[in-house]
Motif scaffolding. Structure first.
Motif, PDB file in Angstrom:
ATOM      1  N   UNK A  94       0.843  -1.190   0.000  1.00 28.43           N
ATOM      2  CA  UNK A  94       0.000   0.000   0.000  1.00 28.43           C
ATOM      3  C   UNK A  94       0.879   1.242   0.000  1.00 28.43           C
ATOM      4  N   UNK A  95       0.408   2.296  -0.616  1.00 32.41           N
ATOM      5  CA  UNK A  95       1.143   3.564  -0.647  1.00 32.41           C
ATOM      6  C   UNK A  95       0.195   4.718  -0.366  1.00 32.41           C
ATOM      7  N   UNK A  96       0.783   5.873  -0.057  1.00 26.63           N
ATOM      8  CA  UNK A  96       0.003   7.094   0.117  1.00 26.63           C
ATOM      9  C   UNK A  96      -1.048   6.983   1.199  1.00 26.63           C
ATOM     10  N   UNK A  97      -2.215   7.582   0.930  1.00 27.15           N
ATOM     11  CA  UNK A  97      -3.286   7.640   1.915  1.00 27.15           C
ATOM     12  C   UNK A  97      -3.821   6.251   2.263  1.00 27.15           C
ATOM     13  N   UNK A  98      -3.838   5.351   1.298  1.00 31.92           N
ATOM     14  CA  UNK A  98      -4.318   3.986   1.561  1.00 31.92           C
ATOM     15  C   UNK A  98      -3.438   3.319   2.634  1.00 31.92           C
TER      16      UNK A  98
END
Length: 144
Positions: A94-98
């Motif tokens: 997972x990356x960023x806001x997720x």
């Protein structure tokens, strides 16, 4: 060629069973069956000298994949940062806001079990975000 060996992760702590049961909930581990000849761990413990009561506890991965974890009582308290810590992989891929959302959800779950949040390390272009935590006795670990 070197032989691959299994490892056990050992925690020094004040209350082995309390810390072990916390990690059971974090990792989905379980308490193994008592030794042969005993119907419970309490019965086994009663067979030991009084000074050994509550001195150790172990948990295992029910799937047999992860290492056995052993918790042993020591007289001294924790005074410095761990030199080795566990990374609990909750945001893999997972990356960023997720990823931040997954880390936050697990942080909230573990806080209800007695963990404490220390610091959110936000992605920096090289490393992805992770949440530094402490278990019920102050041992650092990361939600990664």
């Amino acid at each position: 060629m070197a032989t691959v060996r299994q490892v056990q992760v050992t925690f020094d702590c004040a209350e082995p069973e309390r810390v072990a049961r916390f990690w059971c909930e974090v990792l989905g581990y379980e308490v193994p069956a008592p030794p042969p000849g005993f119907d419970s761990w309490a019965a086994f413990e009663q067979s030991l000298p009084a000074e050994m009561h509550g001195s150790a506890f172990a948990i295992v991965d029910p799937n047999g994949v992860g290492p056995r974890m052993f918790f042993q009582r020591v007289p001294e308290g924790k005074v410095v940062k761990n030199r080795v810590h566990l990374d609990v992989r909750v945001g893999t891929g997972l990356v960023g806001q997720e990823r931040l959302d997954a880390l936050e959800a697990e942080t909230v779950r573990l806080e209800a079990l007695g963990a404490s949040r220390v610091q959110l390390l936000v992605a920096d272009g090289f490393n992805e975000s992770c949440q530094v935590m402490q278990d019920v006795e102050g041992n650092e670990f990361c939600l990664d």
